[in-house]
Write an enzyme that holds these catalytic residues in place. Structure first.
Site, short mmCIF file in Angstrom:
data_model
loop_
_atom_site.label_atom_id
_atom_site.label_comp_id
_atom_site.label_asym_id
_atom_site.label_seq_id
_atom_site.Cartn_x
_atom_site.Cartn_y
_atom_site.Cartn_z
N ASN A 22 -7.04 -6.78 0.18
CA ASN A 22 -7.14 -7.11 1.61
C ASN A 22 -8.51 -6.69 2.14
OD1 ASN A 22 -6.99 -4.26 2.62
ND2 ASN A 22 -5.04 -4.36 1.53
N ARG A 23 -8.73 -6.89 3.43
CA ARG A 23 -10.06 -6.73 4.00
C ARG A 23 -10.40 -5.30 4.46
NH1 ARG A 23 -10.10 -10.75 8.66
NH2 ARG A 23 -11.82 -9.40 9.26
#
Ligand code: CTP
Length: 207
Positions: A22-23
């Site tokens: 994820n970011r």
């Protein structure tokens, strides 16, 4: 005081060359680690892969997957007095790992995922942690109400909730604005550099 911090994303391997992630940049957790060391605390940072430098004076254990992060936290948490769970832990991981690179076949591919273990949610009951417990919540709506549900469900003393639908704060940005949801009250921490929020959180710990 001994403090454990989880940070960054996790990587859930699909095959030798692919993973789900994820970011999360890890910035919030690293900022807390830095602020805590400067305040004279003994800090253990357990982090998924990031591009950040480990702050000087911080003990560091790098991990990749949610399962690995769980094992490291379970081992060290009982020795700690406070813990900040800033990591964006994957909620799901591939049901199986293919030891060979998966070849493309056909036009469609279905990847089966299973739930990971909730590390923060295991801190009290499973890991027997009695210290000051801080969780983070990424929400897009009903910020305070959702954070309060997490506070109760996971046995936290504080949930730091931020609105990830805004691009100027939270994930991968330098600044954060957050609701600090305690058992008996909620405070708004107005938009400021993540380091300011980190110092504010660390200042709650005392000596
Ligand atoms: N967390 C964790 N282990 C997991 C999942 C989450 O330790 N397997 C921690 C995170 O580090 C964070 C908090 O739990 O402190 C986030 O809680 P979660 O319920 O996952 O909330 P969201 O990520 O906001 O997702 P959702 O609302 O979809 O439940």
């Amino acid at each position: 005081m001994k403090i454990l911090i989880t940070a960054g994303p996790t990587r859930e391997a699909i095959d030798p060359v692919r993973f789900l992630t994820n970011r999360s940049s890890g910035k919030m957790g690293y900022a807390i680690a830095d602020a805590a060391v400067h305040a004279g605390h003994q800090v253990l940072l357990v982090s998924g892969p990031t591009s950040l430098d480990v702050p000087a004076g911080v003990d560091f254990i790098p991990v990749e997957s949610a399962a690995e992060m769980y094992e490291v936290v379970a081992r060290y948490l009982p020795k700690m007095s406070a813990a900040f769970f800033t990591a964006a832990v994957a909620d799901f991981t591939p049901a199986g790992f293919s030891s060979q690179k998966i070849k493309k076949s056909g036009e469609k591919m279905i990847l089966e995922l299973i739930k990971t273990r909730d590390i923060l949610g295991s801190a009290r009951q499973m890991m027997g942690f009695g210290g000051f417990l801080v969780g983070f919540a990424a929400e897009t709506e009903n910020l305070e109400a959702n954070a309060r549900m997490k506070l109760e469900a996971k046995g936290c003393d504080l949930i730091v909730a931020n609105d990830v639908s805004r691009s100027d704060i939270g994930f991968d940005s330098e600044e954060n604005e957050a609701f600090l949801v305690f058992k008996d009250r909620t405070e708004l921490f107005k938009k400021a550099p993540k380091h300011d929020l980190a110092m504010h959180l660390v200042s709650m710990l005392g000596e």
